[in-house]
Design a protein around this motif. Structure first.
Motif, PDB file in Angstrom:
ATOM      1  N   LEU A  77     -15.730 -65.536   7.898  1.00  0.00           N
ATOM      2  CA  LEU A  77     -16.132 -65.642   9.466  1.00  0.00           C
ATOM      3  C   LEU A  77     -15.484 -64.739  10.249  1.00  0.00           C
ATOM      4  CD1 LEU A  77     -16.421 -69.592   9.443  1.00  0.00           C
ATOM      5  CD2 LEU A  77     -18.413 -67.807   9.134  1.00  0.00           C
ATOM      6  N   VAL A  78     -16.067 -63.655  10.796  1.00  0.00           N
ATOM      7  CA  VAL A  78     -15.414 -62.673  11.631  1.00  0.00           C
ATOM      8  C   VAL A  78     -16.135 -62.615  12.971  1.00  0.00           C
ATOM      9  CG1 VAL A  78     -14.843 -60.345  12.054  1.00  0.00           C
ATOM     10  CG2 VAL A  78     -14.782 -61.465   9.832  1.00  0.00           C
ATOM     11  N   GLU A  79     -15.247 -63.163  14.090  1.00  0.00           N
ATOM     12  CA  GLU A  79     -15.499 -63.140  15.336  1.00  0.00           C
ATOM     13  C   GLU A  79     -15.281 -61.972  15.924  1.00  0.00           C
ATOM     14  OE1 GLU A  79     -13.595 -67.308  14.750  1.00  0.00           O
ATOM     15  OE2 GLU A  79     -13.194 -65.123  14.128  1.00  0.00           O
ATOM     16  N   SER A  80     -16.288 -61.681  17.131  1.00  0.00           N
ATOM     17  CA  SER A  80     -16.149 -60.366  18.183  1.00  0.00           C
ATOM     18  C   SER A  80     -16.791 -60.666  19.540  1.00  0.00           C
ATOM     19  CB  SER A  80     -16.552 -59.187  17.368  1.00  0.00           C
ATOM     20  OG  SER A  80     -18.198 -59.464  17.140  1.00  0.00           O
ATOM     21  N   GLY A  81     -16.590 -59.879  20.356  1.00  0.00           N
ATOM     22  CA  GLY A  81     -17.104 -60.226  21.579  1.00  0.00           C
ATOM     23  C   GLY A  81     -16.255 -60.663  22.661  1.00  0.00           C
ATOM     24  N   GLY A  82     -15.050 -61.072  22.213  1.00  0.00           N
ATOM     25  CA  GLY A  82     -14.219 -61.630  23.382  1.00  0.00           C
ATOM     26  C   GLY A  82     -13.887 -60.595  24.317  1.00  0.00           C
ATOM     27  N   GLY A  83     -12.890 -61.087  25.359  1.00  0.00           N
ATOM     28  CA  GLY A  83     -12.509 -60.139  26.384  1.00  0.00           C
ATOM     29  C   GLY A  83     -12.104 -60.848  27.579  1.00  0.00           C
ATOM     30  N   LEU A  84     -12.036 -60.011  28.645  1.00  0.00           N
ATOM     31  CA  LEU A  84     -11.741 -60.522  30.016  1.00  0.00           C
ATOM     32  C   LEU A  84     -12.882 -60.051  31.058  1.00  0.00           C
ATOM     33  CD1 LEU A  84      -9.770 -61.088  32.371  1.00  0.00           C
ATOM     34  CD2 LEU A  84      -9.093 -58.463  32.596  1.00  0.00           C
ATOM     35  N   VAL A  85     -13.238 -61.371  31.748  1.00  0.00           N
ATOM     36  CA  VAL A  85     -14.300 -61.460  32.682  1.00  0.00           C
ATOM     37  C   VAL A  85     -13.952 -62.148  33.727  1.00  0.00           C
ATOM     38  CG1 VAL A  85     -15.355 -63.353  31.514  1.00  0.00           C
ATOM     39  CG2 VAL A  85     -16.733 -61.837  32.465  1.00  0.00           C
ATOM     40  N   GLN A  86     -14.546 -61.840  35.031  1.00  0.00           N
ATOM     41  CA  GLN A  86     -14.273 -62.467  35.994  1.00  0.00           C
ATOM     42  C   GLN A  86     -15.016 -63.879  36.075  1.00  0.00           C
ATOM     43  OE1 GLN A  86     -15.370 -59.729  39.425  1.00  0.00           O
ATOM     44  NE2 GLN A  86     -13.273 -59.192  39.558  1.00  0.00           N
ATOM     45  N   ALA A  87     -14.898 -64.702  36.908  1.00  0.00           N
ATOM     46  CA  ALA A  87     -15.476 -66.189  37.141  1.00  0.00           C
ATOM     47  C   ALA A  87     -16.743 -65.663  37.514  1.00  0.00           C
ATOM     48  CB  ALA A  87     -14.872 -66.888  37.970  1.00  0.00           C
ATOM     49  N   GLY A  88     -17.827 -66.559  36.851  1.00  0.00           N
ATOM     50  CA  GLY A  88     -19.253 -66.289  37.096  1.00  0.00           C
ATOM     51  C   GLY A  88     -20.003 -65.252  36.294  1.00  0.00           C
ATOM     52  N   GLY A  89     -19.101 -64.515  35.523  1.00  0.00           N
ATOM     53  CA  GLY A  89     -19.599 -63.698  34.554  1.00  0.00           C
ATOM     54  C   GLY A  89     -20.017 -64.241  33.027  1.00  0.00           C
ATOM     55  N   SER A  90     -20.369 -63.223  32.404  1.00  0.00           N
ATOM     56  CA  SER A  90     -20.760 -63.556  31.087  1.00  0.00           C
ATOM     57  C   SER A  90     -20.293 -62.800  29.880  1.00  0.00           C
ATOM     58  CB  SER A  90     -22.660 -63.488  30.980  1.00  0.00           C
ATOM     59  OG  SER A  90     -23.332 -64.028  32.084  1.00  0.00           O
ATOM     60  N   LEU A  91     -20.378 -63.394  28.817  1.00  0.00           N
ATOM     61  CA  LEU A  91     -19.989 -62.815  27.523  1.00  0.00           C
ATOM     62  C   LEU A  91     -20.769 -63.254  26.428  1.00  0.00           C
ATOM     63  CD1 LEU A  91     -15.962 -63.019  27.521  1.00  0.00           C
ATOM     64  CD2 LEU A  91     -17.636 -60.943  27.749  1.00  0.00           C
ATOM     65  N   ARG A  92     -20.899 -62.401  25.299  1.00  0.00           N
ATOM     66  CA  ARG A  92     -21.672 -62.987  24.270  1.00  0.00           C
ATOM     67  C   ARG A  92     -20.464 -62.774  22.931  1.00  0.00           C
ATOM     68  NH1 ARG A  92     -27.380 -61.257  21.013  1.00  0.00           N
ATOM     69  NH2 ARG A  92     -25.891 -59.498  20.321  1.00  0.00           N
ATOM     70  N   LEU A  93     -20.245 -63.699  22.539  1.00  0.00           N
ATOM     71  CA  LEU A  93     -19.420 -63.907  20.936  1.00  0.00           C
ATOM     72  C   LEU A  93     -20.378 -63.761  19.842  1.00  0.00           C
ATOM     73  CD1 LEU A  93     -16.864 -66.678  21.979  1.00  0.00           C
ATOM     74  CD2 LEU A  93     -16.813 -64.239  22.439  1.00  0.00           C
ATOM     75  N   SER A  94     -19.873 -63.117  19.005  1.00  0.00           N
ATOM     76  CA  SER A  94     -20.671 -63.116  17.560  1.00  0.00           C
ATOM     77  C   SER A  94     -19.804 -63.467  16.510  1.00  0.00           C
ATOM     78  CB  SER A  94     -21.051 -61.613  17.299  1.00  0.00           C
ATOM     79  OG  SER A  94     -21.881 -60.954  18.224  1.00  0.00           O
ATOM     80  N   CYS A  95     -20.340 -63.988  15.473  1.00  0.00           N
ATOM     81  CA  CYS A  95     -19.624 -64.664  14.290  1.00  0.00           C
ATOM     82  C   CYS A  95     -20.448 -64.001  12.971  1.00  0.00           C
ATOM     83  CB  CYS A  95     -19.658 -66.168  14.306  1.00  0.00           C
ATOM     84  SG  CYS A  95     -18.812 -66.670  12.723  1.00  0.00           S
ATOM     85  N   ALA A  96     -19.918 -63.052  12.277  1.00  0.00           N
ATOM     86  CA  ALA A  96     -20.620 -62.493  11.224  1.00  0.00           C
ATOM     87  C   ALA A  96     -20.149 -63.296   9.766  1.00  0.00           C
ATOM     88  CB  ALA A  96     -19.971 -60.870  11.206  1.00  0.00           C
ATOM     89  N   ALA A  97     -20.915 -63.804   9.051  1.00  0.00           N
ATOM     90  CA  ALA A  97     -20.676 -64.502   7.920  1.00  0.00           C
ATOM     91  C   ALA A  97     -20.760 -63.746   6.678  1.00  0.00           C
ATOM     92  CB  ALA A  97     -21.383 -66.048   8.024  1.00  0.00           C
ATOM     93  N   SER A  98     -19.972 -63.924   5.910  1.00  0.00           N
ATOM     94  CA  SER A  98     -20.028 -63.360   4.655  1.00  0.00           C
ATOM     95  C   SER A  98     -19.660 -64.408   3.372  1.00  0.00           C
ATOM     96  CB  SER A  98     -19.266 -62.076   4.358  1.00  0.00           C
ATOM     97  OG  SER A  98     -17.921 -62.200   4.627  1.00  0.00           O
ATOM     98  N   GLY A  99     -20.075 -64.186   2.056  1.00  0.00           N
ATOM     99  CA  GLY A  99     -19.837 -65.017   1.249  1.00  0.00           C
ATOM    100  C   GLY A  99     -20.743 -66.345   0.912  1.00  0.00           C
ATOM    101  N   PHE A 100     -21.638 -66.443   2.061  1.00  0.00           N
ATOM    102  CA  PHE A 100     -22.571 -67.522   1.906  1.00  0.00           C
ATOM    103  C   PHE A 100     -23.786 -66.985   2.800  1.00  0.00           C
ATOM    104  CE2 PHE A 100     -22.188 -69.783   5.954  1.00  0.00           C
ATOM    105  CZ  PHE A 100     -20.937 -69.198   6.625  1.00  0.00           C
ATOM    106  N   THR A 101     -25.000 -67.647   2.734  1.00  0.00           N
ATOM    107  CA  THR A 101     -25.940 -67.221   3.571  1.00  0.00           C
ATOM    108  C   THR A 101     -26.143 -68.481   4.705  1.00  0.00           C
ATOM    109  OG1 THR A 101     -27.517 -68.315   2.013  1.00  0.00           O
ATOM    110  CG2 THR A 101     -27.091 -66.008   2.164  1.00  0.00           C
ATOM    111  N   LEU A 102     -26.546 -68.089   5.900  1.00  0.00           N
ATOM    112  CA  LEU A 102     -26.540 -69.294   6.965  1.00  0.00           C
ATOM    113  C   LEU A 102     -27.518 -70.082   6.836  1.00  0.00           C
ATOM    114  CD1 LEU A 102     -25.855 -67.181  10.058  1.00  0.00           C
ATOM    115  CD2 LEU A 102     -24.277 -68.991   8.967  1.00  0.00           C
ATOM    116  N   ASP A 103     -28.481 -69.942   5.903  1.00  0.00           N
ATOM    117  CA  ASP A 103     -29.766 -70.836   5.941  1.00  0.00           C
ATOM    118  C   ASP A 103     -29.534 -72.064   5.354  1.00  0.00           C
ATOM    119  OD1 ASP A 103     -32.326 -68.426   4.494  1.00  0.00           O
ATOM    120  OD2 ASP A 103     -31.168 -68.557   6.327  1.00  0.00           O
TER     121      ASP A 103
END
Length: 123
Positions: free
Chosen positions: A4-30
């Motif tokens: 499982l590999v996360e991405s999308g973190g960072g620095l943001v001001q209060a009230g802002g938005s971020l989208r994190l992603s988690c790419a899975a491998s070695g199995f299918t999410l279904d």
């Protein structure tokens, strides 16, 4: 091997938005359960948002309900965490995790962890 590999973190001001992603491998999410957990400095790791990819059912902690949304793209084998209206108290390392059962969103239910991604919300 489950990865499982996360991405999308960072620095943001209060009230802002971020989208994190988690790419899975070695199995299918279904028909798998995946969760987002976070650990703030000096605090225990906690489950905040979990999803059963088979039918989209979710569990949310009260601390993020109404602000964070978990979703999956089974075609891309990826789980997302859309975070809106961020607050300084959301500052933490965010982890993606594969869960061993459903319904579940607790530390004891985790089978595999990602490496984590830092989210920092400034006031």
């Amino acid at each position: 091997e489950v990865q499982l590999v996360e991405s999308g973190g960072g620095l943001v001001q209060a009230g802002g938005s971020l989208r994190l992603s988690c790419a899975a491998s070695g199995f299918t999410l279904d028909s798998y359960s995946i969760g987002w957990f976070r650990q703030a400095p000096g605090k225990e790791r906690e489950g905040i948002s979990c999803i059963y990819s088979g039918d989209g059912r979710t569990l949310q902690s009260d601390s993020v309900k109404g602000r964070f949304t978990i979703s999956t793209d089974n075609g891309k084998n990826t789980v997302y965490l859309q975070m809106n209206s961020l607050k300084p108290e959301d500052t933490a390392v965010y982890y993606c995790a594969a869960l061993d059962r459903w319904p579940a969103c607790s530390l004891g239910d985790v089978g595999s962890w990602g490496q984590g991604t830092q989210v920092t919300v400034s006031s």
